[in-house]
Design an enzyme around this catalytic site. Structure first.
Site, PDB file in Angstrom:
ATOM      1  N   GLU A   3      87.144  10.751  55.077  1.00  0.00           N
ATOM      2  CA  GLU A   3      85.493  11.668  55.332  1.00  0.00           C
ATOM      3  C   GLU A   3      85.944  13.086  55.802  1.00  0.00           C
ATOM      4  O   GLU A   3      87.287  13.296  55.760  1.00  0.00           O
ATOM      5  CB  GLU A   3      85.252  10.881  56.498  1.00  0.00           C
ATOM      6  N   LYS A  62      82.839  15.792  51.052  1.00  0.00           N
ATOM      7  CA  LYS A  62      83.856  14.969  50.777  1.00  0.00           C
ATOM      8  C   LYS A  62      84.505  15.316  49.149  1.00  0.00           C
ATOM      9  O   LYS A  62      85.325  14.610  48.831  1.00  0.00           O
ATOM     10  CB  LYS A  62      83.521  13.419  50.905  1.00  0.00           C
TER      11      LYS A  62
END
Ligand SMILES: [Zn+2]
Length: 282
Positions: A3, A62
């Protein structure tokens, strides 16, 4: 499950080690590579990437975005966009190093010899080559990066979403960079139940959520930098307060951490610190 914090540190390391360097070799694994690698230029992935130089490395949500300058032209508008999704990772290592997971793509560098590998146990992630980032499916729908929006914009963007707050937090169309793990951590920090409806949140709670999002992500960046070092394939997880800590005491109040499996993802939270909400799947 990289993440925002893991990708941010990967970016820092890659800038230090690869920016300005020339790609001397490209290996696309026949099976996994065919699934993972998408050449949106249709001019040939390996032939364009080989010989090009890495001019920039950025992160948006991301995605890691490599700017490439082709060897035969001054043009630098070629992008290598990597979205590792749940199971993909990058491994930066000397040739011959043990694989962190099945390797689908390898970029090689000389002097000193180094490999940047895209590894993925389930071939879920994607590596795009494109001159136009808007051609990447759903890229254009992505909201601002979670660390790059002020409170008022956060409030404004939150308004159209009506579902459970955890489900909203992980949606890239709302803000980009937060996945299942950090959503749990942010909601624990904000003392909000993950299944509270967004529409039930008071203005003061929205502000708490915003501040928790920034605090958790910024603190995780520091921790991940310390724990990951140059090993960007690692996923440090031992510092979490509730995520993956089912049954262990909440660091704030000692209540055993709850775990609910719904929507194909595990949600961990503290029933005492994060009261309310309808508990689903129980
Ligand atoms: Zn607690």
């Amino acid at each position: 499950m990289p993440e925002l914090p893991e990708l941010e540190i990967a970016r820092e390391v890659l800038i230090r080690r690869l920016q300005g360097r020339r790609v001397t070799g490209v290996t696309v694994a026949p099976k996994g590579g065919a699934i993972v690698v998408r050449d949106l230029t249709t001019l040939g992935f390996a032939s364009q990437v080989k010989g090009s130089s890495i001019t920039s490395i950025q992160r948006r949500g991301k995605y890691l975005l490599f700017g490439l300058q082709a060897h035969d032209s001054g043009a630098s508008d070629l992008h290598l966009a990597i979205n590792p999704k749940l199971t993909g990772r990058l491994q930066l290592c000397p040739p011959g190093t043990k694989k962190a997971a099945p390797v689908h793509l390898t970029l090689s560098f000389d002097a000193p010899a180094l490999e940047l590998r895209y590894v993925d146990s389930k071939t879920m992630g994607q590596v795009y080559l494109t001159r136009d980032l808007s051609l990447i499916p759903t890229y254009g729908e992505m909201g601002p990066d979670a660390l790059e929006l002020p409170l008022e914009e956060f409030r404004e963007r939150l308004r159209p979403f009506r579902g459970e707050i955890k489900g909203v937090l992980v949606r890239a169309a709302f803000v980009a960079g937060i996945g299942n793990a950090y959503a749990d951590e942010i909601l624990w920090e904000a003392r909000l139940h993950p299944y509270r409806k967004r529409t039930s949140l008071q203005p003061e709670e929205v502000e708490r959520l915003y501040r928790a999002m920034r605090a958790v992500l910024l603190s995780a960046i520091e921790t991940v930098r310390r724990e990951m070092g140059e090993d960007i394939h690692l996923k440090p997880r031992d510092f979490f307060s509730v995520h993956l800590r089912d049954g262990q005491p909440c660091p704030r109040c000692g209540t055993p951490v709850s775990s609910v499996n719904a929507n194909q993802r595990i949600t961990n939270f503290c029933r005492t610190c994060q009261p309310g909400g309808l508990i689903r799947g129980m």
